[in-house]
Structures are given as C-alpha cells and as structure tokens.
Motif scaffolding. Structure first.
Motif, mmCIF file in Angstrom:
data_model
loop_
_atom_site.group_PDB
_atom_site.id
_atom_site.type_symbol
_atom_site.label_atom_id
_atom_site.label_comp_id
_atom_site.label_asym_id
_atom_site.label_seq_id
_atom_site.Cartn_x
_atom_site.Cartn_y
_atom_site.Cartn_z
ATOM 1 N N GLU A 78 15.741 1.807 5.644
ATOM 2 C CA GLU A 78 16.451 0.582 5.282
ATOM 3 C C GLU A 78 15.655 -0.677 5.607
ATOM 4 O OE1 GLU A 78 17.243 2.712 7.571
ATOM 5 O OE2 GLU A 78 17.505 1.612 9.459
ATOM 6 N N ARG A 79 14.619 -0.559 6.500
ATOM 7 C CA ARG A 79 13.780 -1.730 6.770
ATOM 8 C C ARG A 79 12.599 -1.818 5.796
ATOM 9 N NH1 ARG A 79 11.755 -0.131 12.325
ATOM 10 N NH2 ARG A 79 11.734 1.793 11.115
ATOM 11 N N GLY A 80 12.530 -0.875 4.845
ATOM 12 C CA GLY A 80 11.415 -0.871 3.912
ATOM 13 C C GLY A 80 10.172 -0.217 4.486
ATOM 14 N N GLU A 81 10.334 0.542 5.592
ATOM 15 C CA GLU A 81 9.179 1.224 6.183
ATOM 16 C C GLU A 81 9.070 2.634 5.608
ATOM 17 O OE1 GLU A 81 7.028 -0.063 8.346
ATOM 18 O OE2 GLU A 81 8.056 -1.396 9.768
ATOM 19 N N PHE A 82 7.859 3.141 5.530
ATOM 20 C CA PHE A 82 7.603 4.486 5.027
ATOM 21 C C PHE A 82 8.243 5.518 5.954
ATOM 22 C CE2 PHE A 82 4.616 8.183 4.881
ATOM 23 C CZ PHE A 82 4.859 8.561 3.577
ATOM 24 N N ALA A 83 8.964 6.478 5.374
ATOM 25 C CA ALA A 83 9.643 7.474 6.205
ATOM 26 C C ALA A 83 9.183 8.890 5.868
ATOM 27 C CB ALA A 83 11.161 7.347 6.040
ATOM 28 N N GLY A 84 8.018 9.017 5.254
ATOM 29 C CA GLY A 84 7.521 10.344 4.889
ATOM 30 C C GLY A 84 6.400 10.795 5.807
ATOM 31 N N THR A 85 5.646 11.799 5.353
ATOM 32 C CA THR A 85 4.542 12.333 6.153
ATOM 33 C C THR A 85 3.275 12.348 5.302
ATOM 34 O OG1 THR A 85 4.988 14.561 5.376
ATOM 35 C CG2 THR A 85 6.082 13.868 7.414
ATOM 36 N N PHE A 86 2.133 12.542 5.989
ATOM 37 C CA PHE A 86 0.861 12.603 5.282
ATOM 38 C C PHE A 86 0.855 13.767 4.298
ATOM 39 C CE2 PHE A 86 -3.622 14.252 5.321
ATOM 40 C CZ PHE A 86 -4.141 13.281 4.500
ATOM 41 N N LEU A 87 1.339 14.936 4.743
ATOM 42 C CA LEU A 87 1.322 16.104 3.853
ATOM 43 C C LEU A 87 2.244 15.899 2.657
ATOM 44 C CD1 LEU A 87 1.082 19.081 6.346
ATOM 45 C CD2 LEU A 87 -0.679 18.208 4.785
ATOM 46 N N GLY A 88 3.324 15.132 2.876
ATOM 47 C CA GLY A 88 4.240 14.836 1.779
ATOM 48 C C GLY A 88 3.563 14.060 0.657
ATOM 49 N N LEU A 89 2.502 13.335 1.017
ATOM 50 C CA LEU A 89 1.784 12.561 -0.002
ATOM 51 C C LEU A 89 0.962 13.466 -0.910
ATOM 52 C CD1 LEU A 89 0.477 9.593 2.188
ATOM 53 C CD2 LEU A 89 2.432 9.592 0.642
ATOM 54 N N LEU A 90 0.677 14.681 -0.411
ATOM 55 C CA LEU A 90 -0.159 15.587 -1.201
ATOM 56 C C LEU A 90 0.710 16.511 -2.058
ATOM 57 C CD1 LEU A 90 -2.804 16.444 1.563
ATOM 58 C CD2 LEU A 90 -2.964 14.730 -0.256
ATOM 59 N N ASN A 91 1.711 15.950 -2.735
ATOM 60 C CA ASN A 91 2.577 16.774 -3.589
ATOM 61 C C ASN A 91 1.886 17.070 -4.918
ATOM 62 O OD1 ASN A 91 3.337 14.553 -5.548
ATOM 63 N ND2 ASN A 91 3.925 13.622 -3.600
#
Lengths: 474, 340
Positions: B146-159
């Motif tokens: 809700e603050r606009g901060e990234f809430a994922g993971t590095f591995l999640g970026l490699l989809n």
C-alpha cells in the motif's frame, strides 16, 4: 552489520573509487586545451605529440570514470529509496540536467577527440577538445549543486502528504515515504548558500590532481633522461597549472570554510575540534580529539579560528558543547580528514612555488643541480598528494554532514530503502569490492605501460594527416 | 490550453529509454554477435564500429535514469530498490562491458584479448537479457504494497513471461546490431555479417510472436488502449511493415535504410509498450489500486515545468551533435593507430 552501515559503506566505497577519475579528467581537459591550443598557435610538432600522448591517457581515465559513474546514478534508487522519494522533486532535475548538458557534450566530442585526428581539421579538433573539457566542468557543476543542496537546502520546503510543514519540523518514522521536499525556486536551489564555494573548490582540486599528474610523469622522464623535450614542455604546463590551482584551492577553501561556519556550525566545530563556544576560538594545526571527554589536544594558535572566520579574534564561533549529541557528526574523523586535506593543500602550494622558482632561475632543465633533482624526486610520488587531498576533502564534507542526509530535514538513517535486506547489500558490496579492485589493478598496470612506452615521436610529416598539413602550411 | 505535464513526461521518459534501446541496442547486439567471428582483425573491426559512439549511447540510459528520478521519483525508488539484485547484475555487466571495450586492444597478447572478448560478450548479452526481463516484469505487473513498495522476491522476477521478453530483447538487439555492422563493414566480413541478418530477423519474429501471444492471453490490459481507439492499430501495422522492410532493403544493398527500418521497429515497439502501460508506470498485481502512475508517482508540476524547459534547451543541442558525431564517423571502419 546493519543495512544502514552496509549501504553507507557501499556508497562511500563506490563514490571514492569513482572520484579517483573525474577530477583527473576535469584537470586533464584543461591541460589538453592548453597543449593543443599552443600547438595550433606555434605549429611546433612537439606540442602535437604532447596533445596526442595526454589524450590517450585522458581516454583511459575517462573510460574508468564512465564505467564507475553509471553505478552512482542508480545507487540512490537501489540503496536510498526513501531518500530518493524525499528529494526527487529537487535532486532529480540536477541529475537529469547533468546528463543532458554535461555527459552528452563530453561523450559526443570525446569521440572526435580520441578518434577524430584524421577525420576533422585541426580547428574542429581543438573545438572538440574544448567541448570535452567544458563538459567535464559542467558535470561537476550539476553534481556539486545537487550535493550542496543536501548540505544547505534552499529554494524548497517540506511537505507531508501534500501538507506544508513549518520550518524545523522533525520527521517522525510514520512520515517517511509520505514526506518530500518540494521546489519553490529553481535558481535558489542551484545557487544555494554553499554551491558556488564548493564548486570552485572542487574544480581546483581537479586541476591540482591533473597538474601534479603531468608534473609527476614529466619529472620521471627527466630523471631517467627519456623524452626530454616532451618532458621539458609538459613540466612547464604542469607547473603553471599547479600554481594557479593550488593557490586558488586555498582561496576557495577559505571561502568554503567561512560558509560552513555560517551554514553548518556543527560541521565546522567538528572540522576544527572546537568544543567551547565563544570568541578567541583557537585553530588547531595538529591534534587528537577525544570525543568521550570532549577535549581536543594538540598544537593550536589561540584566537586564529575566530580571525579566519570573522576577521577579528572577537568573533564568536559555535563549539560542539552547544550542539545536542544527536546532531553531532563523528568529530575525530572529520577533524583528521580535514587536517590531512589542509596540510596537503599547503604542501602543494609550496611545491608549485618551488617549481616556479626553479623555472624563473632557469634551473628546471638541470637535473644535476641538487635543488632541481630534489624537486623532481619529490614530484614523482607527489601525484598521490592531490588525490589523497581530494578524497579527504570529500570525506570531510560528507562525514561532517552527518547525521543528516539532507541537512536539518532527513537523517541518513531515515533515507534507506525499505525493502532492501542485509544479505542483498552484502552481496553487492562483495561484487563491487572484487570488480573495483580488479579494475584498479588493471588501470594502474595499463597506465604504467603507457607511461613507460612514452609519447610517439612523430615528425611533422607523419604526425599530421594530409588535410591538416595543408592547413598548417597555409 | 493547459499542458498535461505528467503525460508529457510519461512520453519524454519513454523517448529517452527508446533512444537508449535504439542506440545502445546495436552496440549491445554487436557484443552478443562477437563470438560468431574469429580472427583478431575482424574482431577489432567490430569493436571500432561502435568505438566512437558506444559511450554516448550509454549516456541515454544515464539521462533516462535521471529523468525518471526527477519526473517520477516514486517509480525510480520502487523499481531500483525492488529489483535490487537484478540491477546490481545489470551494473556489473555494463561495467565489464565498458572496460572490456576500453582495455582489450591496449595489449597484443592473445590471452588478454580473448579474456576481454569474453567479458564483452557476456556483459553485452547479460545486459540485454536483464533489460528485457525488467521490461517483461513491468508489463506483467509486480506485487506492490500500500506504500507503493515492491513486495516480491528476486526469483519472482525470473518468471517465464519476463524471461521470454528477455530472450526476445537479446534477439532484437542482435538483429539490430547485425544491420549496423553491415553498414560499417566491407568485403568478406560484410558478406558474412549480411548472411546473419535474415536468420536473426526470423528468430526475432518467432520470439516476438510468442511473447505477443502470451501478452494477449495473459496480460490483456496491455491492449485496452488499442481496443478503445482502433486507429492506434496502425502502430502495430507500421511496426510489422518496418520489420518486413529490413530484408527488402538489405536485398537492394541499402544497409543504411535497413538500419533506419530497424530503428523505426524499435521506436514503434516502445510506442506500443507506452500505449499499453499508460497511465501506469509500474502496474501492481494482484492489487492494481497500488499501481504507480504518471499522476500519483510524479514530482510537482513546478518541477515538471522546469524539466520541460531544461529538455527544450538541451535536447535539440544533444540531437545536433549526436548527429554530427555519427556523420563524422560515417562509412566503413578502418583500423588506424588510434583505434581500439
């Protein structure tokens, strides 16, 4: 170690490494303009050879400056995201202006400078050299303006979720991410109280770095009786620039210090290790600060600091005792780094004057003279002095700014990225450490090879492409 | 008439990144193509084809980053801190690549040159791949809080979608690079370079079709603007015509026209990307209400106005001398004493 310490370490390490190169390219830009300009006027091929040799060195230094500089641009976002949100309205435009006005100018004309010797005429080439030098100075303008705004914010006010806050409001943890600085007046940001003093001082640091670099290489050639004609002239260009730069460093440095006293009293008190406020403030020449017992011991000139700042020993100077503990920078580190810079600054003036004296008495080309020999022997390692002074100066400026990242508004500990974790920063620090050590070793190796190889001794016929010959004969 | 400065800067930041993709795209592509040729002389031709310009090309990235910081600080902060390790990898790749170009020809030893050739290839390919992966994630959407901060993971970026976009980008840059090289080489080397162009175009079209299909199926919001304004479909048509025009120009020996066609392809691709994204700069999935847009993530209008003045003064000058530099260094590469 905490994310804060690691992020600060990474920023300090990457910026210190980067800062080895831009001062040299700023100053060498000036040297190249001097050499190529002299060649254009005199048509003496030795100046052409000099311009060629120093251009190659310039290319190597510039390349490393670019490679290490691209990191700086993105590190605000990666490690200091909260800070980036807080200052974006102001700081970002300076960075964008740096790209548009400085980096494009530098990189565009650098191509002509490095590879255009036989593609364009001599006047166009000289013009390109001037533009590269100008671009290097412009890049210093914008980045120093941005950094100075962090030191002495002006032309802006604090807003939290769109609401204007009164001056002096202390940011609470729950404000972070909502709070930002908002621009009122662009020119007040650019000409904030410290930017021009710090810019001129930074540029003179760059000129000094390049001047003593040229002197060092020329002195080494003279001592080894190699490329003597080349060294003869290079040495003179170096000494002339060194005198101007080292004296102006003192002048601009003095102005900066007076500005710090006015705008950032805790920083000045830390630089001088001053605890008691009041008139008759002493100036420490050397000393040690004991932060626990709030004392500075060393050799001091009574009243001198008051005189330097206010023109009279009556002038009151704020001491650290009057500054709350949570607003004090690390005192001993600031004090020592500042004193290292000042001591080197004065030695460089001495060295430059010594060189000028030898020049005036016609002794500069007589390495058998003991005074000349001693001068040349000192000048070879003296290339390190301005580099150390430049680093010490930046560390003084940045450590002395603590605990603030934006003076009086945002603390360094409040500027971190909220989502970045310790192991991530540790990984990147190890990566940067490994890569930069490798690059530094390779840089020294290649620089040394180039210097050992020396300038090409081109005769006029081979030195100049056909199109240039026509113009230089005409 | 009032100017929508947020829209203007959405477009301008896009133009800067498109400029980066078009310009650095070909020199990254040259790096990815390097292992296809052997022999020191031919490799030096490759390096010197980009020698005078690669540095200026990279300035587009630096300026684009600066413009993003200035115009949309919240996007700059979220993306760079959120994609931390990916961006560190990108920075390492760009550093390696820069010094490889710089250092390689400074020493004659074969092991030295082989080492930097490897650095140049790996750096260029990794950078292209990561740029594509970053674009892929922006299209796909990333988890924001809700603050606009990234809430994922590095591995999640490699989809898979982001990786497909990454590989497509590598192929696009290689195609673009090979066309650029055809302009800068001659003789046997040019014949070989020209023989790579058609296979690379086909590779790009196949990969592009796959990612487009995936976009249509899984990220239909990317085509909302085109559905709402059918005339915008002309951008798609123009892009396909631009790609199709490349082999035609190569066939007629007009390498420079082929290169311009390739530049147009990339510009139109970026336009499609921008049309699909607007007004979002970072799309939040699964919570679209947290998305960062050109309106909620921007600096004040005053700053955007100041930046507009800076751009209006600076950009024409930049374009003028960028064009001059390309003009001065036009024609085939010759190795000389100052070459890399």
């Amino acid at each position: 170690m905490s994310v804060e310490i690691l992020s600060r370490l990474q920023f300090a390490f990457t910026v210190a490494f980067h800062y080895l190169f831009p001062p040299l390219s700023i100053g060498l830009g000036v040297v190249l303009v001097m050499m190529e300009g002299t060649w254009l006027v005199s048509k003496n091929p030795v100046f052409h050879n000099m311009a060629r040799f120093w251009t190659k060195i310039f290319g190597l230094i510039f390349g490393l400056g670019v490679a290490s500089g691209i990191v700086m641009e993105f590190q605000f976002g990666t490690n200091w995201a909260t800070y980036s949100r807080f200052v974006g309205d102001i700081f970002g435009s300076a960075l964008a202006a740096e790209g548009i006005f400085a980096f494009f100018l530098e990189s565009g004309f650098l191509a002509v400078l490095l590879f255009g010797w036989d593609k364009v005429g001599p006047v166009m080439h000289f013009f390109s050299t001037c533009m590269v030098a100008l671009g290097a100075h412009f890049s210093a303008v914008w980045i120093v303006v941005a950094n100075s705004w962090q030191q002495t914010p002006a032309g802006s006010h604090l807003e939290i979720a769109g609401k204007i806050m009164p001056p002096g409001y202390a940011l609470q943890p729950e404000d972070l991410g909502q709070a930002r600085m908002v621009i009122d007046d662009f020119w007040a940001v650019v000409f904030n109280p410290s930017s021009m003093d710090r810019l001129s001082h930074t540029l003179m640091g760059g000129w000094s770095a390049a001047a003593f670099f040229v002197i060092s290489v020329a002195a080494w050639y003279l001592l080894h009786k190699r490329h003597e004609q080349f060294a003869h002239y290079s040495l003179r260009f170096g000494i002339a620039l060194a005198l101007v730069a080292s004296v102006l460093s003192l002048v601009t440095g003095h102005h900066s210090a007076v500005g710090v006293a006015k705008n950032q009293p805790p920083k000045l008190a830390a630089m001088e290790g001053l605890w008691e406020s009041g008139p008759d403030a002493p100036l420490h020449l050397v000393g040690v600060v004991d932060e626990k017992s709030s004392r500075t011991t060393g050799i001091a000139v009574p009243g001198m600091l008051s005189v330097l700042i206010g023109g009279t020993s009556e002038h009151p100077v704020t001491g650290l005792n009057d500054i709350p503990l949570e607003n004090r920078p690390p005192v001993n580190a600031t004090f020592q780094l500042f004193h290292v810079m000042v001591a080197i600054g004065f030695s460089l003036i001495g060295l430059a004057c010594w060189g000028c004296g030898l020049w005036a008495f016609g002794l500069l080309d007589k390495p058998e003279n003991p005074l000349t020999r001693a001068f040349l022997l000192i000048c070879v390692p003296a290339v390190l002095l301005p580099q150390i002074a430049n680093q010490a100066g930046w560390f003084t400026a940045e450590i002395g700014r603590q605990p603030w990242i934006v003076w009086g508004y945002l603390r360094t500990s409040q500027g971190l990225s909220a989502v970045v974790r310790e192991h991530q920063v540790l990984t990147s620090i190890i990566g940067f450490g490994f890569i930069y050590l490798l690059l530094f070793a390779l840089f020294i190796f290649l620089l040394n090879r180039k210097i050992q190889h020396g300038p090409e001794n081109r005769e006029e016929s081979s030195a100049l492409p056909e199109s240039w010959m026509k113009q230089s004969r005409a | 008439m009032t100017i929508d400065y947020n829209l203007l800067w959405f477009v301008l930041v896009g133009v800067l990144f498109a400029g980066y993709a078009i310009l650095d795209g070909f020199d990254l592509g040259v790096g990815a193509l390097l292992p296809l040729i052997k022999g020191d002389h031919d490799r030096r031709i490759f390096y010197n084809a980009i020698g005078p310009v690669w540095d200026g090309n990279e300035v587009w990235l630096v300026t684009g980053g600066g413009a993003l910081f200035a115009a949309f600080p919240n996007v700059y902060a979220t993306v760079f801190s959120g994609f931390y390790l990916a961006f560190m990898l990108l920075l390492f790749a760009l550093i390696f690549r820069a010094v490889a170009i710089e250092f390689r020809s400074k020493e004659p030893w074969p092991w030295w040159r082989a080492m930097w050739d490897r650095g140049f290839f790996i750096g260029s390919t990794t950078a292209s791949l990561l740029i594509g992966v970053a674009m892929g994630n922006i299209v796909w959407g990333v988890p924001l809080d809700e603050r606009g901060e990234f809430a994922g993971t590095f591995l999640g970026l490699l989809n898979p979608y982001a990786l497909a976009m990454g590989i497509t980008t590598v192929a696009l840059f290689m195609m673009h690079g090979s066309i650029y090289l055809a302009m800068k080489t001659d003789g046997d080397l040019q014949k070989r370079v020209r023989s790579w162009i058609n296979p690379l175009i086909i590779a790009f079209i196949v990969l592009f079709s796959i990612t487009s299909m995936a976009t249509l199926l899984y990220v239909p919001r990317m085509t909302d603007a085109l559905r709402a304004n059918p005339w915008l479909f002309s951008v798609v048509v123009l892009m396909i015509l631009a790609v199709a025009n490349i082999p035609r120009e190569i066939h007629h020996g007009r390498d420079w026209a082929a290169f311009l066609s390739s530049c147009a392809t990339m510009l139109l691709l970026m336009a499609l990307f921008g049309l699909g994204m607007f007004p979002n700069l970072v799309y939040s999935s699964p919570h679209p209400e947290y998305s960062l847009t050109a309106y909620n993530a921007a600096s004040t209008e005053k700053t955007l106005r100041i930046m507009t003045i800076i751009a209006a003064i600076g950009v024409p000058i930049v374009l003028a001398y960028t064009a001059s530099v390309y003009y001065i260094f036009r024609g085939k590469v010759k190795i000389g004493p100052d070459s890399y």
